[in-house]
Scaffold this active site. Structure first.
Site, PDB file in Angstrom:
ATOM      1  N   SER A 129       0.805  -1.224   0.000  1.00  0.00           N
ATOM      2  CA  SER A 129       0.000   0.000   0.000  1.00  0.00           C
ATOM      3  C   SER A 129       0.834   1.269   0.000  1.00  0.00           C
ATOM      4  O   SER A 129       0.319   2.352  -0.246  1.00  0.00           O
ATOM      5  CB  SER A 129      -0.940   0.019   1.213  1.00  0.00           C
ATOM      6  OG  SER A 129      -0.211   0.148   2.408  1.00  0.00           O
ATOM      7  N   LYS A 131       0.507   4.364   7.232  1.00  0.00           N
ATOM      8  CA  LYS A 131      -0.252   5.185   6.292  1.00  0.00           C
ATOM      9  C   LYS A 131       0.098   6.666   6.480  1.00  0.00           C
ATOM     10  O   LYS A 131       0.581   7.087   7.533  1.00  0.00           O
ATOM     11  CB  LYS A 131      -1.758   5.003   6.509  1.00  0.00           C
ATOM     12  CG  LYS A 131      -2.294   3.614   6.183  1.00  0.00           C
ATOM     13  CD  LYS A 131      -2.250   3.323   4.702  1.00  0.00           C
ATOM     14  CE  LYS A 131      -2.858   1.956   4.383  1.00  0.00           C
ATOM     15  NZ  LYS A 131      -1.974   0.844   4.824  1.00  0.00           N
TER      16      LYS A 131
END
Length: 208
Positions: free
Chosen positions: A123, A162
């Protein structure tokens, strides 16, 4: 041509360190030459170059050879830094190292409490963080908007890496891969565990 740290001179520095440890004190140039089985004139030539490079700080009153911190870093297996490389127009590639980083810890400015996490997933490939890489994390409970953070999501018993943004009572977590959707949670469900400081891993595979 200016002097440089050659393999022979690196071996000379290692010999000075070994003799210093074995005899309880730094050796003289003559003792070093005998140990290396070379002439004193040849040893003197290399020692002069090493002094110019900053690897030997000084010689004492009796001509003892003292290694500098730079020399100890080089002997300790540090990573040589060969100037710079162009990501735009080509520039001249240096052939000898400008300096040597003493250790990966020093190069990454690792501080007390910092830790590594192994990345699982893709990701964050947009910033070069690949599956199987490690990221260096600095513990903190607060990060600025847009920083890459390690966060724990309450109720999911899982942590994730993230880019974090706060919007009022909500927190949005963004990936660096368009294949992954953004995630939004109530702010009280997101616990920041640390801020990503660096990536440690191999270069990304070439694009097909």
């Amino acid at each position: 041509m200016p002097p440089r740290l050659t393999a022979v001179r690196l071996h000379l520095l290692r010999t000075v360190l070994r003799l210093t440890r074995d005899t309880g004190g730094p050796p003289s140039a003559a003792e070093l030459a005998r140990e290396l089985k070379i002439t004193e004139a040849s040893a003197s030539l290399h020692l002069r170059a090493l002094r110019e490079l900053g690897y030997i700080e000084r010689t004492g009153a009796r001509g003892r050879l003292l290694l500098s911190d730079k020399a100890l870093a080089a002997i300790g297996g540090g990573i040589p830094i060969y100037g710079q490389i162009a990501a735009g127009p080509p520039i001249l590639a240096e052939q000898s190292p400008d300096s040597v980083t003493p250790s990966l810890d020093s190069f990454l400015d690792v501080r007390d409490g910092d830790f590594l996490l192994r990345v699982s997933g893709e990701s964050m490939t947009g910033i070069g963080v690949m599956n199987g890489d490690h990221v260096l994390v600095r513990p903190t409970q607060e990060v600025h908007d847009g920083e890459v953070a390690v966060v724990l999501i309450s109720g999911e018993n899982a942590a994730t890496l993230k880019r974090l943004y706060r919007f009022g009572p909500e927190v949005t977590l963004l990936s660096e891969n368009p294949a992954f959707a953004r995630m939004t949670y109530p702010a009280d469900q997101v616990q920041v565990q640390g801020r990503m400081i660096a990536r440690v891993g191999l270069a990304p595979r070439r694009r097909e």
